[in-house]
Design an enzyme around this catalytic site. Structure first.
Site, short mmCIF file in Angstrom:
data_model
loop_
_atom_site.label_atom_id
_atom_site.label_comp_id
_atom_site.label_asym_id
_atom_site.label_seq_id
_atom_site.Cartn_x
_atom_site.Cartn_y
_atom_site.Cartn_z
N GLY A 1 0.84 -1.21 0.00
CA GLY A 1 0.00 0.00 0.00
C GLY A 1 0.87 1.25 0.00
N ARG B 1 1.15 -5.39 -5.11
CA ARG B 1 1.34 -6.52 -4.20
C ARG B 1 1.48 -7.74 -5.11
NH1 ARG B 1 -0.67 -4.07 0.73
NH2 ARG B 1 -2.51 -2.82 0.38
N ASP C 1 5.38 -4.69 6.14
CA ASP C 1 5.84 -6.00 6.60
C ASP C 1 5.98 -7.02 5.46
OD1 ASP C 1 6.05 -7.94 8.96
OD2 ASP C 1 4.45 -8.82 7.75
N THR D 1 4.22 2.73 5.44
CA THR D 1 2.82 2.32 5.51
C THR D 1 2.08 3.28 6.43
OG1 THR D 1 1.27 0.68 6.42
CG2 THR D 1 3.50 0.58 7.25
N ASP E 1 -0.19 2.47 8.34
CA ASP E 1 -0.73 1.74 9.48
C ASP E 1 0.07 1.88 10.78
OD1 ASP E 1 -2.64 0.84 7.71
OD2 ASP E 1 -1.63 -1.07 7.31
N ASP F 1 2.38 -0.08 11.88
CA ASP F 1 2.30 -1.40 12.52
C ASP F 1 3.60 -2.20 12.40
OD1 ASP F 1 2.24 -1.77 9.79
OD2 ASP F 1 0.61 -3.23 9.81
N ARG G 1 -5.45 -1.71 9.13
CA ARG G 1 -5.38 -3.18 9.08
C ARG G 1 -5.63 -3.74 10.48
NH1 ARG G 1 -3.25 -6.00 4.58
NH2 ARG G 1 -2.27 -4.11 3.84
O1 F6P Z 1 -1.64 -1.19 4.68
C1 F6P Z 1 -2.26 -0.03 4.26
C2 F6P Z 1 -3.72 -0.22 4.05
O2 F6P Z 1 -4.28 0.98 3.61
C3 F6P Z 1 -4.50 -0.75 5.28
O3 F6P Z 1 -4.77 0.25 6.22
C4 F6P Z 1 -5.72 -1.33 4.61
O4 F6P Z 1 -6.27 -2.36 5.40
C5 F6P Z 1 -5.17 -1.88 3.32
O5 F6P Z 1 -3.95 -1.20 3.06
C6 F6P Z 1 -6.07 -1.70 2.13
O6 F6P Z 1 -5.47 -2.35 1.05
P1 F6P Z 1 -5.93 -2.17 -0.46
O7 F6P Z 1 -5.48 -0.81 -0.92
O8 F6P Z 1 -5.26 -3.27 -1.17
O9 F6P Z 1 -7.43 -2.26 -0.45
#
Ligand code: F6P
Length: 319
Positions: A11, A72, A103, A125, A127, A129, A171
């Site tokens: 992300g 990803r 991560d 990120t 998050d 985390d 997340r």
């Molecule tokens: O890790 C960053 C994040 O924005 C999280 O907060 C969220 O759960 C996830 O990515 C959303 O992922 P995507 O953009 O693949 O929907």
């Protein structure tokens, strides 16, 4: 080390461009050739590798997202994918790689390091985390984005005397909810790290009501449950109507704050220094406002913990 490359993965997060800029310019200042890899590991396996210069990272420090794009990749988790990636890097005689991501991206970087390819990670990120660093790139901007939204929601909540349930990202981590909830003056903050009691949430709403307080904001981290479920529980428990706002990907965009621009710049430059020193399999993070270098192994075995004092502070101030 004469040739290095940089990619962004997972992300996106505001401040990634500042980090890319720092990697490119620090590398060039050492006389290195620096390459940008587009679309993360997926692009690496396909050889989307382009030379960068001082100008190619001009006018980007203030921009959200990542100029290198991100992805990803499932294929990169396989032995075949990793071998393809290393072959692409070797074909360009690249000797070291900086990976900016979370991560999952670091696990990919560790696989390359295990295969003898020097790799350094920058925690990017929203998050917040990642174990081993007190803050990740993009978190500060995301929190500020959420606060801006809360302030706006509060305006209409006040006008209509409504209760709002606002869902934020993160997340499995409650940091965005906690920081934004506390600094946005939320009446309740629900995070995955701490079990919540719906009776307590509704008690606060009803007590506030008795005192003449007719509007409230409840922040719920996505790791708890969807905001709509909280709204339903409030209705069932206390018979109160609410409105739900899911902030979603707006939290990932926007111009990075000064903090994130500084963080990206500091971590990007340090990552290049580490590669130059021959280090590999490590993350550059922040501990006590100083740059810290942490083995990926310690990142993976560590646990990011929520600041429970801050959580209690939030509760005590939202009476
Ligand atoms: O890790 C960053 C994040 O924005 C999280 O907060 C969220 O759960 C996830 O990515 C959303 O992922 P995507 O953009 O693949 O929907």
């Amino acid at each position: 080390m004469q040739k290095i490359a940089v990619l962004t993965s997972g992300g996106d997060a505001p401040g990634m461009n500042a980090a890319i800029r720092a990697v490119v310019r620090r590398g060039i200042s050492y006389g290195m050739e620096v390459y940008g890899i587009y679309h993360g590991y997926a692009g690496l396996m396909e050889g989307q590798i382009e030379p960068m210069n001082v100008g190619s990272v001009g006018d980007i420090i203030q921009r959200g997202g990542t100029i290198l794009h991100s992805s990803r990749s499932e294929k990169f988790k396989t032995e075949e994918g990793q071998q393809e990636a290393i072959a692409q890097l070797k074909a360009k005689e690249i000797e070291g790689l900086v990976v900016i991501g979370g991560d999952g991206s670091f696990r990919g970087a560790q696989n390359l390091a295990d295969k003898g390819f020097p790799t350094i990670g920058i925690p990017g990120t929203i998050d917040n985390d990642i174990p081993g660093t007190e803050v990740t790139l993009g978190f500060d901007t995301a929190v500020n984005t959420v606060i801006e939204a809360i302030d706006k929601i509060r305006d209409t909540a006040t006008s209509h005397e409504r209760i709002f349930v606002v869902e934020v990202m993160g997340r499995h981590c409650g940091d965005i909810a906690l920081w934004a909830g506390l600094s946005g003056g939320a009446e309740s903050i629900l995070i995955p790290e701490v079990d919540f009691d719906m009776k307590e949430v509704t008690y606060r709403l009803l007590e506030g009501n008795k005192r003449g307080k007719k509007h409230s904001i409840i922040i719920v981290a996505e790791g708890v449950c969807p905001a709509a479920e909280i709204a339903q529980m409030i209705k069932e428990e206390a018979g109160l109507e609410t409105r739900v706002t899911v902030l979603g990907h707006v939290q990932r965009g926007g111009s990075p704050t000064a903090f994130d621009r500084m963080l990206g710049s500091r971590l990007g430059a340090k990552a290049v220094d580490l590669l130059r020193e021959g280090q590999t399999g490590k993350m550059v993070g922040i501990q006590r406002n100083r740059i810290a270098v942490v083995d990926f192994a310690d990142v993976f075995s560590g646990k990011h913990s929520i600041d429970l004092d801050m959580y209690e502070l939030g509760k005590s101030l939202s009476i």
